[in-house]
Design an enzyme around this catalytic site. Structure first.
Site, mmCIF file in Angstrom:
data_model
loop_
_atom_site.group_PDB
_atom_site.id
_atom_site.type_symbol
_atom_site.label_atom_id
_atom_site.label_comp_id
_atom_site.label_asym_id
_atom_site.label_seq_id
_atom_site.Cartn_x
_atom_site.Cartn_y
_atom_site.Cartn_z
ATOM 1 N N GLY A 47 0.933 -0.879 -0.073
ATOM 2 C CA GLY A 47 -0.402 0.121 -0.176
ATOM 3 C C GLY A 47 0.414 1.520 0.165
ATOM 4 C CD GLU B 208 3.609 9.174 -9.803
ATOM 5 O OE1 GLU B 208 4.668 8.532 -8.706
ATOM 6 O OE2 GLU B 208 4.251 10.411 -9.559
ATOM 7 C CB SER C 78 10.758 4.214 -1.733
ATOM 8 O OG SER C 78 10.623 3.957 -0.596
ATOM 9 C CG LEU D 169 -1.834 2.002 -4.351
ATOM 10 C CD1 LEU D 169 -2.162 1.972 -5.397
ATOM 11 C CD2 LEU D 169 -0.360 0.163 -3.727
ATOM 12 C CG HIS E 135 3.060 0.577 -5.352
ATOM 13 N ND1 HIS E 135 3.288 1.391 -4.953
ATOM 14 C CD2 HIS E 135 3.849 -0.658 -4.715
ATOM 15 C CE1 HIS E 135 3.995 1.383 -3.567
ATOM 16 N NE2 HIS E 135 4.704 0.180 -3.757
ATOM 17 N N GLY F 143 9.434 -4.770 -8.659
ATOM 18 C CA GLY F 143 9.422 -3.694 -8.843
ATOM 19 C C GLY F 143 11.326 -4.009 -8.615
ATOM 20 C CG MET F 144 13.696 -5.503 -11.810
ATOM 21 S SD MET F 144 14.465 -7.121 -10.577
ATOM 22 C CE MET F 144 16.190 -6.513 -10.862
ATOM 23 C CE LYS F 145 11.709 1.855 -3.756
ATOM 24 N NZ LYS F 145 12.701 0.761 -2.416
ATOM 25 C CG ASP F 146 11.819 -3.172 -2.881
ATOM 26 O OD1 ASP F 146 12.437 -3.923 -2.108
ATOM 27 O OD2 ASP F 146 10.630 -3.795 -3.381
HETATM 28 O O1 PAF Z 1 7.319 -5.572 -2.537
HETATM 29 C C1 PAF Z 1 6.809 -5.818 -1.253
HETATM 30 O O2 PAF Z 1 6.017 -4.233 -1.199
HETATM 31 C C2 PAF Z 1 6.408 -6.264 -0.107
HETATM 32 O O3 PAF Z 1 7.512 -7.373 0.561
HETATM 33 C C3 PAF Z 1 5.323 -7.512 -0.863
HETATM 34 C C4 PAF Z 1 6.146 -7.894 -1.896
HETATM 35 C C5 PAF Z 1 4.614 -7.000 -1.088
HETATM 36 C C6 PAF Z 1 5.233 -8.352 0.294
HETATM 37 O O4 PAF Z 1 4.442 -8.418 1.528
#
Ligand code: PAF
Length: 282
Positions: A31, A35, A185, A33, A37, A147-150
């Protein structure tokens, strides 16, 4: 857009959609949210008949001293943004719905978590993998968009899909940035005005690494030193890590070659920010 709060209702809707051979695209989120997302939803729309988004702040992936309580939440705003973006089903379970009893088991991630966020947030990726596995089982998507940020999260989930033979295709989507380069973020709202300015040096440090590698530098340690100097000089945040690793294996290499991730995590007064770039060294 339909808002669904229970696992049972979500499963009934998805089963019906699948009977009609609909392709299900899934965007899992916590959540607040932005851009970034919305761009995941746009990717999903191009390849799916129905797009399911989940909003669930997963307590399992936060350590005891982390920002679970402070994590920004605004469901009214989120549901408006999701609807405008074209989400078909917004899955919004509460903690009791996702974890009705104390979980008897969880996913333990052994590989690729001794570095980056896995090192500084012990147990974090066990919590992520556990909730994503549950969400995959509930939503049964054909494709899931992250997202590739993670990037470390993407690498972990790819391995989970492989190891557990989960029938889903993971799609890693590019990081969206503000005009000055700061990665979008949900946590950016927790920066003070001054910190927001300083945080631009995270991306500037990544760009410095890109430049040095393009110029031919292959020594990881010396690139990291230069990045550390630039970031330390220009921001009050504490560097959690600056690292350069092979990707997606996430292994240290003294001399850089092939696909590498350059990654930074920095702690500000009320927000821990992460960012990375993935480069292919020829
Ligand atoms: O990247 C995120 O927002 C979270 O780690 C995810 C993938 C929704 C799991 O809770």
């Amino acid at each position: 857009m339909k808002i669904v709060e229970t696992v049972e209702e979500l499963q009934t809707i998805v089963k019906e959609a699948k009977r009609n051979e609909s392709v299900v695209g899934f965007v899992p989120t916590m959540g607040f949210l932005h851009e970034g997302h919305i761009s995941l939803v746009e990717h999903a729309q191009k390849e799916s008949d129905i797009v399911v988004m989940s909003i669930f702040v997963n307590p399992l992936q936060f350590g005891p001293n982390e920002d679970f309580d402070r994590y920004p939440r605004n469901f009214e705003r989120d549901s408006r943004l999701a609807k405008n973006a074209g989400v078909d089903i917004l899955f919004y379970p509460n903690v009791k719905e996702m974890y009705p009893t104390e979980p008897a088991m969880k996913v333990i991630v052994h590989e690729g978590v001794d570095v980056l966020c896995g090192k500084s947030r012990p147990g974090h990726f066990d919590g992520v993998a556990t909730v994503v596995l549950k969400l995959f089982n509930i939503v049964t998507p054909d494709r899931a968009y992250f997202g590739m940020k993670d990037a470390q999260q993407v690498a972990v989930i790819e391995k989970m899909i492989r190891d557990f033979n989960i029938q889903v295709t993971l799609v890693g989507c590019p990081t969206l940035r503000e005009e000055d380069g700061l990665a979008k973020s949900s946590r950016n709202v927790n920066l003070t005005g001054e910190e927001r300015e300083e945080a631009t040096f995270i991306f500037k440090s990544l760009e410095l690494a890109r430049k040095r590698i393009t110029e031919g530098e292959r020594n990881a340690a010396s690139i990291k030193d230069e990045m550390t100097t630039l970031l330390d000089k220009n921001s009050s945040g504490t560097i959690d890590y600056i690292d350069i690793l092979s990707y997606p294996e996430l292994k240290h290499r003294e001399q850089l070659e092939g696909k590498v991730i350059v990654a930074i995590a920095q702690q500000y007064s009320k927000a821990r920010l992460i960012d990375n770039i993935v480069l292919d060294i020829k």
